[in-house]
Structure formats: C-alpha cells, structure tokens
Design an enzyme around this catalytic site. Structure first.
Site, PDB file in Angstrom:
ATOM      1  N   HIS A 297       0.836  -1.191   0.000  1.00 16.20           N
ATOM      2  CA  HIS A 297       0.000   0.000   0.000  1.00 16.20           C
ATOM      3  C   HIS A 297       0.877   1.249   0.000  1.00 16.20           C
ATOM      4  CE1 HIS A 297      -3.628  -2.320   1.866  1.00 16.20           C
ATOM      5  NE2 HIS A 297      -3.311  -2.739   0.649  1.00 16.20           N
TER       6      HIS A 297
ATOM      7  N   CYS B 291      -1.685  -1.415   7.524  1.00 15.78           N
ATOM      8  CA  CYS B 291      -0.883  -0.192   7.531  1.00 15.78           C
ATOM      9  C   CYS B 291      -0.926   0.499   8.890  1.00 15.78           C
ATOM     10  CB  CYS B 291      -1.342   0.751   6.429  1.00 15.78           C
ATOM     11  SG  CYS B 291      -0.978   0.100   4.777  1.00 15.78           S
TER      12      CYS B 291
ATOM     13  N   CYS C 159      -5.506   1.188   6.340  1.00 13.75           N
ATOM     14  CA  CYS C 159      -6.149  -0.111   6.562  1.00 13.75           C
ATOM     15  C   CYS C 159      -5.567  -0.727   7.837  1.00 13.75           C
ATOM     16  CB  CYS C 159      -5.913  -1.026   5.360  1.00 13.75           C
ATOM     17  SG  CYS C 159      -4.215  -1.620   5.208  1.00 13.75           S
TER      18      CYS C 159
ATOM     19  N   GLU D  67       1.372   3.436   2.291  1.00 11.09           N
ATOM     20  CA  GLU D  67       2.136   3.559   3.535  1.00 11.09           C
ATOM     21  C   GLU D  67       3.289   2.564   3.591  1.00 11.09           C
ATOM     22  OE1 GLU D  67      -2.308   4.207   4.604  1.00 11.09           O
ATOM     23  OE2 GLU D  67      -1.139   2.937   3.247  1.00 11.09           O
TER      24      GLU D  67
ATOM     25  N   SER E 180      -7.359   6.916   4.796  1.00 11.13           N
ATOM     26  CA  SER E 180      -7.350   6.307   6.124  1.00 11.13           C
ATOM     27  C   SER E 180      -6.637   4.956   6.059  1.00 11.13           C
ATOM     28  CB  SER E 180      -8.790   6.125   6.597  1.00 11.13           C
ATOM     29  OG  SER E 180      -8.824   5.507   7.856  1.00 11.13           O
TER      30      SER E 180
END
Length: 189
Positions: free
Chosen positions: A93, A122, A119, A95, A117
């Site tokens: 992802h 992350c 997950c 992040e 936001s």
C-alpha cells in the site's frame, strides 16, 4: 560544483511538488537545498502524497500515496504509492511502500502522510514502527483506524484534501472490485 535545482528561492507550486514526488528519494539531497524543506507546510506534503496516488491511478492501480518526513529537518525520507495491481502485490500500500523506501529509520522522529485512512495492516505497521504522527488526507471515502492509532500513542491529524478525495471517489466508482480487493483481499470478491 553544480548548485541545487530547487532552492529556497524556488516557488512552491504544483510543478515543484511534482518534481519532489517523482524524483527518487535518494536523489533529493542532490537536488533540493536543505532550506526548502522548512518552507513546505503539511498541505504541501499531502499534495506530494496525492501526486503519488495519481501516479498509481495512472498506472492502473489503487490511488493511495504515502510520504514520510523527518520531524526535525522536515526532509522527505520515504515515499511511495500503492502497487497492488502494478506489481501483483497484495499488501504494498502507499504507507508500506513509503516505509520500505525509508528503510531502517527511527520512525519515532517521523511523520507519515497517507492519502487515505490506513487499513488494518498499515495502521498496525504505523504504530509498531512507533511513528509519532500520521496525517490522513481522506476520511470521506474511508475511515477506520484513527482512534486505534490514537489509543496506541500516535498523534493523528486529519487534513482532508479535495484532490485526494475526488481521485479516490472516481477510482472507487470506476473499479469497485479493485477497491474491495485492496481493503479485504480476493476472498471478498
């Protein structure tokens, strides 16, 4: 010796932020004067993360970008974007990509910017690596782990970014199956 390309006299606008988004992180010190970083506000760092999300979208992927700065120098030490589709990578992802780019850093002295936001995976990585702060650019399209991060001692700031929100909304409308897969895996399809 050649001077830096981006100096404290360089105006901070989308073209400048786009260069910062797309240059390899390791090259930034050779191109950017140290004084430039102090000129950048949180909104500028979020804009860079959004440009990384746009890069993912343009590649056919999930539009999520991540960016890490050192809190003291405000230098970018890591950045990345979601590559679920592009690399066939189920948990890379925005992040996680930014954290991988930063390498073995002391994240307790860092802020991570994420366009969406985080997950569960992350968010867990953010508190496990002891980030002092996370800045989230979109809780309109997804919300979930901000309270858990606060409970773990991470400062959470919400910086709703209109570009980020519009991009993710467009993506979610165009590719709902990829959105679901990114959040819950192929089993959810």
């Amino acid at each position: 010796m050649v001077g830096k390309f981006i100096t404290t006299d360089t105006p901070i606008h989308d073209a400048t932020l786009n260069v910062l988004a797309h240059l390899p992180t390791a090259s930034l010190d050779a191109v950017v004067d140290d004084g430039v970083w102090a000129k950048l506000a949180d909104a500028d760092f979020m804009r860079i993360a959004t440009l990384l999300a746009q890069k993912s979208y343009d590649e056919g992927g999930c539009p999520i970008g991540g960016l890490i700065i050192d809190n003291l120098s405000r230098k970018i030490i890591g950045k990345g974007h979601n590559t679920l589709v592009q690399e066939d990578h189920p948990y890379n992802h925005g992040e996680t990509s930014a954290i991988r780019d930063a390498g073995r850093a002391d994240f307790s002295r860092c802020t991570i910017f994420t366009t969406l936001s985080p997950c569960d995976v992350c968010a867990a990585l953010i508190y496990m690596r002891q980030f002092s702060r996370v800045v989230v650019g979109d809780i309109t399209n997804a919300v979930g782990n901000e309270d858990m991060l606060r409970d773990k001692g991470v400062m959470v700031d919400i910086l709703e970014d209109t570009h980020t929100i519009a991009l993710y909304k467009k993506y979610r409308t165009e590719k709902p199956e990829l959105d679901l897969e990114d959040w819950k895996g192929k089993a959810a399809l």
